[in-house]
Motif scaffolding. Structure first.
Motif, PDB file in Angstrom:
ATOM      1  N   UNK A 119      32.637 -11.098  31.230  1.00  0.00           N
ATOM      2  CA  UNK A 119      32.102 -10.779  29.910  1.00  0.00           C
ATOM      3  C   UNK A 119      30.906  -9.851  30.105  1.00  0.00           C
ATOM      4  N   UNK A 120      31.015  -8.647  29.570  1.00  0.00           N
ATOM      5  CA  UNK A 120      29.976  -7.626  29.697  1.00  0.00           C
ATOM      6  C   UNK A 120      29.285  -7.515  28.350  1.00  0.00           C
ATOM      7  N   UNK A 121      27.971  -7.701  28.333  1.00  0.00           N
ATOM      8  CA  UNK A 121      27.228  -7.707  27.077  1.00  0.00           C
ATOM      9  C   UNK A 121      26.096  -6.698  27.176  1.00  0.00           C
ATOM     10  N   UNK A 122      26.140  -5.678  26.329  1.00  0.00           N
ATOM     11  CA  UNK A 122      25.189  -4.573  26.408  1.00  0.00           C
ATOM     12  C   UNK A 122      24.509  -4.362  25.063  1.00  0.00           C
ATOM     13  N   UNK A 123      23.236  -4.046  25.126  1.00  0.00           N
ATOM     14  CA  UNK A 123      22.489  -3.704  23.932  1.00  0.00           C
ATOM     15  C   UNK A 123      21.833  -2.355  24.086  1.00  0.00           C
ATOM     16  N   UNK A 124      22.084  -1.436  23.163  1.00  0.00           N
ATOM     17  CA  UNK A 124      21.454  -0.127  23.189  1.00  0.00           C
ATOM     18  C   UNK A 124      21.765   0.648  24.458  1.00  0.00           C
ATOM     19  N   UNK A 125      20.719   1.187  25.084  1.00  0.00           N
ATOM     20  CA  UNK A 125      20.886   1.960  26.315  1.00  0.00           C
ATOM     21  C   UNK A 125      21.316   1.070  27.483  1.00  0.00           C
ATOM     22  N   UNK A 126      21.308  -0.245  27.300  1.00  0.00           N
ATOM     23  CA  UNK A 126      21.750  -1.164  28.347  1.00  0.00           C
ATOM     24  C   UNK A 126      23.204  -0.978  28.739  1.00  0.00           C
ATOM     25  N   UNK A 127      23.977  -0.273  27.943  1.00  0.00           N
ATOM     26  CA  UNK A 127      25.366  -0.008  28.318  1.00  0.00           C
ATOM     27  C   UNK A 127      25.441   0.978  29.481  1.00  0.00           C
ATOM     28  N   UNK A 128      24.396   1.798  29.690  1.00  0.00           N
ATOM     29  CA  UNK A 128      24.424   2.801  30.764  1.00  0.00           C
ATOM     30  C   UNK A 128      24.464   2.162  32.156  1.00  0.00           C
ATOM     31  N   UNK A 129      23.595   1.192  32.485  1.00  0.00           N
ATOM     32  CA  UNK A 129      23.697   0.559  33.802  1.00  0.00           C
ATOM     33  C   UNK A 129      24.979  -0.254  33.986  1.00  0.00           C
ATOM     34  N   UNK A 130      25.619  -0.640  32.893  1.00  0.00           N
ATOM     35  CA  UNK A 130      26.862  -1.406  32.964  1.00  0.00           C
ATOM     36  C   UNK A 130      28.097  -0.515  33.064  1.00  0.00           C
TER      37      UNK A 130
END
Length: 282
Positions: A119-130
């Motif tokens: 489960x990948x959970x990203x908020x805002x720019x946090x999707x970039x490192x993921x």
């Protein structure tokens, strides 16, 4: 540049920035830009690591690598213009030269997650490192159970990597939910913060690895929601952000309790930092 094996830390000491040329610039949103840099030699990194980017005559800043680990001829970073150096990076044009040193830091536990739901959970720019982790998971899709991406942005105009999100949706072997904090009448998707999506999705909490990155307050609520679903603390990983200067644990700028985000992170297993996570003074 120095190759790094997946699961290992980056170079042990400080190195001088290497000059690299900007090959491509993509405007993601009003204040976020993705830069592709060309490298003469193969650049190997592990998903979750970062580089130090140097704007000559101005300064240096830590930026997560946001490209595909399988493509070693390009180094990709997604930058939000929030300060002098990041603002200068976001304004770069093709063929400009910047300094790069790295990669540094820990990485997402993709090998350890094999056989589990992810489960990948990203908020805002946090999707970039993921994003590099998503590339690697999808490239080795048969080694994982369910793959779920929950992504939240402030509004529809702030959603990053729109074309890729649609391409991943079309694969039909990954579940993607996108939500925004606020939207107009023309938005047909979810509205609300990312953690509210968790009760709607199906996964096996006993055999799930969660990868989380975003604003710290979002990660606190997300971890609480994951724990409520039964995901153990030692199966939750998050990427932390602190002001970094040296990237090798010498200057102390990024100290986080007994650890340094640049050297021991940025990816941490939650149970190892739970005692200090969320303390405002740290």
């Amino acid at each position: 540049m120095t190759p790094v094996q997946e699961g290992r830390a980056g170079p042990a000491g400080w190195s001088a920035p290497q000059p690299l040329r900007v090959a491509r610039v993509r405007r993601e949103t009003a204040d976020v830009t993705t830069l592709d840099l060309t490298t003469a030699s193969p650049f190997a990194f592990a998903a979750g690591q970062f580089n130090m980017l140097y704007v000559f005559g101005l300064g240096e800043v830590a930026i997560s690598i946001s490209g595909d680990p399988a493509k070693e001829d390009r180094i990709v970073h997604t930058v939000r213009a929030v300060g002098a150096v990041s603002g200068a990076l976001a304004r770069l044009r093709r063929d400009k030269v910047i300094g790069v040193r790295g990669p540094y830091g820990s990485c997402w536990p993709l090998a350890e997650a094999e056989g589990s739901d992810v489960v990948i959970i990203a908020g805002g720019l946090g999707v970039a490192p993921l994003r590099p982790a998503i590339y690697r998971l999808l490239a080795r899709r048969q080694h994982y159970g369910r793959i779920i991406l929950l992504y939240g942005a402030r509004g529809p105009a702030e959603i990053l990597y729109r074309r890729e999100l649609e391409a991943w949706r079309r694969r039909l072997d990954v579940d993607i939910e996108v939500t925004v904090d606020h939207a107009g009448a023309d938005w047909c998707g979810n509205v609300g913060v990312v953690p509210v999506l968790l009760p709607r999705i199906s996964f096996d909490p006993q055999h799930t690895v969660a990868l989380v990155c975003g604003p710290e307050i979002m990660m606190r609520f997300t971890i609480a929601a994951l724990r409520d679903r039964g995901v153990a603390a030692d199966r939750i990983y998050l990427s932390m952000e602190r002001n970094m200067k040296c990237a090798v644990g010498l200057c102390g700028r990024c100290q986080f309790g007994p650890t340094f985000v640049c050297r021991d992170g940025p990816v941490f297993r939650f149970d190892r930092i739970a005692s200090v996570f969320g303390i405002r003074e740290i």
